[in-house]
Design an enzyme around this catalytic site. Sequence first.
Site, PDB file in Angstrom:
ATOM      1  N   MET A  10       3.967   2.854   1.931  1.00  0.00           N
ATOM      2  CA  MET A  10       2.669   3.328   2.368  1.00  0.00           C
ATOM      3  C   MET A  10       2.028   2.265   3.248  1.00  0.00           C
ATOM      4  SD  MET A  10      -0.874   4.035   0.221  1.00  0.00           S
ATOM      5  CE  MET A  10      -0.172   5.142  -0.931  1.00  0.00           C
ATOM      6  N   PRO A  11       1.814   2.553   4.529  1.00  0.00           N
ATOM      7  CA  PRO A  11       1.127   1.595   5.403  1.00  0.00           C
ATOM      8  C   PRO A  11      -0.337   1.429   4.991  1.00  0.00           C
ATOM      9  CG  PRO A  11       2.341   3.198   6.687  1.00  0.00           C
ATOM     10  CD  PRO A  11       2.335   3.681   5.274  1.00  0.00           C
ATOM     11  N   PHE A  12      -0.779   0.205   5.018  1.00  0.00           N
ATOM     12  CA  PHE A  12      -2.150  -0.148   4.666  1.00  0.00           C
ATOM     13  C   PHE A  12      -2.680  -1.017   5.796  1.00  0.00           C
ATOM     14  CE2 PHE A  12      -5.357  -2.807   2.768  1.00  0.00           C
ATOM     15  CZ  PHE A  12      -6.000  -1.986   1.853  1.00  0.00           C
ATOM     16  N   VAL A  36      -3.174   4.360   4.936  1.00  0.00           N
ATOM     17  CA  VAL A  36      -4.525   3.981   4.519  1.00  0.00           C
ATOM     18  C   VAL A  36      -5.119   3.068   5.586  1.00  0.00           C
ATOM     19  CG1 VAL A  36      -5.893   2.772   2.783  1.00  0.00           C
ATOM     20  CG2 VAL A  36      -3.894   4.114   2.085  1.00  0.00           C
TER      21      VAL A  36
END
Length: 76
Positions: A1-3, A43
């Site tokens: 998940m990219p943050f 996100v």
Amino acid sequence: MPFVKICVTKEGDSPSVEQKEKMISGVTKLISEILGRSAQNTVVIIDEIDTNNYGIAGESVKNLRKKQKEQKEVKC
């Protein structure tokens, strides 16, 4: 998940709600295109930082901005 965390100064020229929405949308699209990650799992956080909460070269940005303003006034 990219943050992704975007930090901007909390000043008179802080991003508007509309600008923040464009940043979130644009960064999400960019991450999806470049990394091939799902936009649904990306996100993006926009953190507005008060100018007396960070510094450059040992001096708070609030003081640096004040000095810049004073220098501009002297030149006029």
